[in-house]
Design a protein around this motif. Sequence first.
Motif, PDB file in Angstrom:
ATOM      1  N   LYS A 263      38.439  42.668  42.433  1.00 49.23           N
ATOM      2  CA  LYS A 263      38.901  41.959  43.628  1.00 49.23           C
ATOM      3  C   LYS A 263      40.105  41.082  43.312  1.00 49.23           C
ATOM      4  CE  LYS A 263      36.649  38.431  45.405  1.00 49.23           C
ATOM      5  NZ  LYS A 263      35.625  37.608  46.117  1.00 49.23           N
ATOM      6  N   SER A 264      40.066  40.418  42.177  1.00 55.61           N
ATOM      7  CA  SER A 264      41.201  39.579  41.795  1.00 55.61           C
ATOM      8  C   SER A 264      42.450  40.419  41.557  1.00 55.61           C
ATOM      9  CB  SER A 264      40.858  38.783  40.529  1.00 55.61           C
ATOM     10  OG  SER A 264      39.741  37.934  40.758  1.00 55.61           O
ATOM     11  N   ARG A 265      42.292  41.535  40.871  1.00 53.83           N
ATOM     12  CA  ARG A 265      43.437  42.412  40.636  1.00 53.83           C
ATOM     13  C   ARG A 265      43.958  43.006  41.945  1.00 53.83           C
ATOM     14  NH1 ARG A 265      40.905  45.413  35.265  1.00 53.83           N
ATOM     15  NH2 ARG A 265      41.532  43.787  33.755  1.00 53.83           N
ATOM     16  N   GLY A 266      43.055  43.159  42.926  1.00 55.39           N
ATOM     17  CA  GLY A 266      43.474  43.669  44.221  1.00 55.39           C
ATOM     18  C   GLY A 266      44.454  42.763  44.935  1.00 55.39           C
ATOM     19  N   GLY A 267      44.517  41.517  44.512  1.00 49.06           N
ATOM     20  CA  GLY A 267      45.494  40.614  45.108  1.00 49.06           C
ATOM     21  C   GLY A 267      46.923  41.028  44.845  1.00 49.06           C
ATOM     22  N   HIS A 268      47.150  41.856  43.812  1.00 47.65           N
ATOM     23  CA  HIS A 268      48.492  42.365  43.513  1.00 47.65           C
ATOM     24  C   HIS A 268      48.829  43.625  44.323  1.00 47.65           C
ATOM     25  CE1 HIS A 268      49.360  39.623  40.255  1.00 47.65           C
ATOM     26  NE2 HIS A 268      48.254  39.955  39.604  1.00 47.65           N
ATOM     27  N   GLY A 311      51.835  32.769  40.902  1.00 48.26           N
ATOM     28  CA  GLY A 311      51.020  32.985  39.699  1.00 48.26           C
ATOM     29  C   GLY A 311      49.537  32.778  39.917  1.00 48.26           C
ATOM     30  N   GLY A 312      49.134  32.481  41.150  1.00 47.46           N
ATOM     31  CA  GLY A 312      47.719  32.224  41.424  1.00 47.46           C
ATOM     32  C   GLY A 312      46.845  33.452  41.221  1.00 47.46           C
ATOM     33  N   ILE A 313      47.355  34.624  41.597  1.00 49.38           N
ATOM     34  CA  ILE A 313      46.558  35.844  41.456  1.00 49.38           C
ATOM     35  C   ILE A 313      46.329  36.167  39.979  1.00 49.38           C
ATOM     36  CG2 ILE A 313      46.527  38.317  41.885  1.00 49.38           C
ATOM     37  CD1 ILE A 313      48.028  37.825  44.447  1.00 49.38           C
ATOM     38  N   SER A 314      47.350  36.046  39.173  1.00 51.65           N
ATOM     39  CA  SER A 314      47.201  36.316  37.731  1.00 51.65           C
ATOM     40  C   SER A 314      46.202  35.367  37.097  1.00 51.65           C
ATOM     41  CB  SER A 314      48.563  36.200  37.047  1.00 51.65           C
ATOM     42  OG  SER A 314      49.468  37.153  37.560  1.00 51.65           O
ATOM     43  N   SER A 315      46.241  34.105  37.532  1.00 46.73           N
ATOM     44  CA  SER A 315      45.280  33.136  37.011  1.00 46.73           C
ATOM     45  C   SER A 315      43.866  33.511  37.419  1.00 46.73           C
ATOM     46  CB  SER A 315      45.627  31.739  37.529  1.00 46.73           C
ATOM     47  OG  SER A 315      44.653  30.793  37.126  1.00 46.73           O
ATOM     48  N   LYS A 316      43.706  33.967  38.661  1.00 44.01           N
ATOM     49  CA  LYS A 316      42.391  34.376  39.142  1.00 44.01           C
ATOM     50  C   LYS A 316      41.867  35.581  38.358  1.00 44.01           C
ATOM     51  CE  LYS A 316      38.883  34.281  41.957  1.00 44.01           C
ATOM     52  NZ  LYS A 316      37.891  33.178  41.903  1.00 44.01           N
ATOM     53  N   SER A 320      38.374  35.618  36.235  1.00 43.48           N
ATOM     54  CA  SER A 320      37.298  36.573  36.506  1.00 43.48           C
ATOM     55  C   SER A 320      36.986  37.425  35.278  1.00 43.48           C
ATOM     56  CB  SER A 320      37.657  37.461  37.698  1.00 43.48           C
ATOM     57  OG  SER A 320      38.890  38.115  37.498  1.00 43.48           O
ATOM     58  N   VAL A 321      37.987  37.724  34.452  1.00 40.22           N
ATOM     59  CA  VAL A 321      37.737  38.451  33.206  1.00 40.22           C
ATOM     60  C   VAL A 321      36.860  37.615  32.279  1.00 40.22           C
ATOM     61  CG1 VAL A 321      38.829  39.320  31.102  1.00 40.22           C
ATOM     62  CG2 VAL A 321      39.806  39.883  33.332  1.00 40.22           C
ATOM     63  N   ALA A 322      37.128  36.317  32.215  1.00 39.06           N
ATOM     64  CA  ALA A 322      36.296  35.433  31.391  1.00 39.06           C
ATOM     65  C   ALA A 322      34.870  35.357  31.943  1.00 39.06           C
ATOM     66  CB  ALA A 322      36.921  34.040  31.324  1.00 39.06           C
ATOM     67  N   GLN A 323      34.739  35.323  33.268  1.00 34.94           N
ATOM     68  CA  GLN A 323      33.404  35.288  33.879  1.00 34.94           C
ATOM     69  C   GLN A 323      32.646  36.587  33.597  1.00 34.94           C
ATOM     70  OE1 GLN A 323      31.901  32.775  35.279  1.00 34.94           O
ATOM     71  NE2 GLN A 323      33.640  31.375  35.311  1.00 34.94           N
ATOM     72  N   LEU A 324      33.356  37.698  33.552  1.00 36.89           N
ATOM     73  CA  LEU A 324      32.716  38.964  33.206  1.00 36.89           C
ATOM     74  C   LEU A 324      32.185  38.926  31.782  1.00 36.89           C
ATOM     75  CD1 LEU A 324      31.981  41.920  33.666  1.00 36.89           C
ATOM     76  CD2 LEU A 324      34.343  42.538  33.081  1.00 36.89           C
ATOM     77  N   GLU A 325      32.928  38.344  30.880  1.00 35.34           N
ATOM     78  CA  GLU A 325      32.466  38.220  29.499  1.00 35.34           C
ATOM     79  C   GLU A 325      31.216  37.346  29.422  1.00 35.34           C
ATOM     80  OE1 GLU A 325      32.215  38.646  25.398  1.00 35.34           O
ATOM     81  OE2 GLU A 325      33.289  39.794  26.922  1.00 35.34           O
ATOM     82  N   ILE A 326      31.196  36.280  30.216  1.00 34.26           N
ATOM     83  CA  ILE A 326      30.013  35.417  30.256  1.00 34.26           C
ATOM     84  C   ILE A 326      28.792  36.210  30.728  1.00 34.26           C
ATOM     85  CG2 ILE A 326      28.957  33.441  31.432  1.00 34.26           C
ATOM     86  CD1 ILE A 326      31.708  32.135  31.490  1.00 34.26           C
TER      87      ILE A 326
END
Length: 438
Positions: A263-268, A311-316, A320-326
């Motif tokens: 979903k975050s990547r979909g922002g691009h 740059g907000g989408i890239s930050s998101k 989310s990648v870090a949350q996936l690792e968690i």
Amino acid sequence: MNRWISIGIFFVFSVPASGDDLLDLYRQAKTSDPAWLAAQAGYQAGIEKAPQGRALLLPTLGLSASKSESDQQVTLPMASNTYHYGTDAYAIQLTQPLYNKQNAAVYAQGLAGANQSELELETARQDLILRTSHAYFDVLAAQDALDFVILEKESINKQLTLARRNFAVGNATLVDVHEAQARYDIAAAQQITATNFFEVRKEALRVLTGNDPGTLTRLETKLDLQGPEPATMNQWVETAVNGNQRIKSQQEAVVIARQEVEKSRGGHLPTLDLTASRAYSDAGGSVLGFAIESTTNQIGLQFQMPLYQGGGISSKVRESVAQLEIASQRLDQTRRQVAQQVRESYLDVINGVARVQALEQARNSNERALESTVIGYERGVRTGVDVLNAQRELFRTRLSLSQARYDYLISRLRLKAAAGTLQEQDLEGINRLLAHKL
């Protein structure tokens, strides 16, 4: 003194029990336990995530209407006119998403969230079985402890009476009297503690059922001690890894986290919608001096492409990648914890069988030891203190055996719960052990 009478007062005989059994209390808990009721409400809320996500993929239809009055003054070089007229209008618009990566990710998250809610409800149901069983057997164990203290006090009192009588005729020492009196006083204090503990345990059961527990059906049948089936620990671990609801729920959490990345990547990415509309307007006047009525039908495609959003989408995406690792690490942690719980519960069942068998043998040995001590006391070769000590060991063994039996039954339920296979039928099997005379 008849030695069989003196021995008999030290034994606990089972009496027919009546009252609520384990299944009765479980049914009450299903309608009253706040944690279970909250879990059901949470399930009802959670399954709504699926239709909410699906709605983003379906068409939307909107209707708008307006009514207005216009007072318009037009000034021209050669003249000036004022117009007064009303306008009625309505519009209806249909929008069907054709491509929207973010909406597709939200839909996948909704499905996973609904699955997760169902798994959490099943976990809560198994937890209710365990909590009800634990609370029920805690009450029975406290009742057993109280009964044993009362019987021990009665036994000590009879020994105290006998010691006083023997001392009066010179067949016992003052030590026997004082020792019996001290043991009696200790037993009286222990009865107060046991009574309070029994009431505390009943209160814990009341919290689950919402009712004051009455007379509970006792565990009075000889236990059919069985080891885990299947008998191999690794098979239980494999069953748990593949079927435990906590693991499955965490797997759904990983799916949700993975779709959050999408979903975050979909922002691009661009979005494409199909639009169709119909608009109608009826104006009672115009600057032209006559009424205008119009109907407009439109159909088309709407394309939107984000170019730069600070740059907000890239930050998101990075978040989310870090949350996936968690979520992935928590899944691995859950697998290890469940495997550990299965191994511990498996060993608890094995050890529970051995402990109950050992304590049953110890009880039989203590009964024979007490009988021999009473005979020796009658013949003058053992003291009253020896009888009191033998009594104490017998009651301690009986108390330990009582607790071991309950622990064994709970460990059977915990093993199945850890494997994710605990069902109400398992509770029914244990309930059949209640309300039977030895």
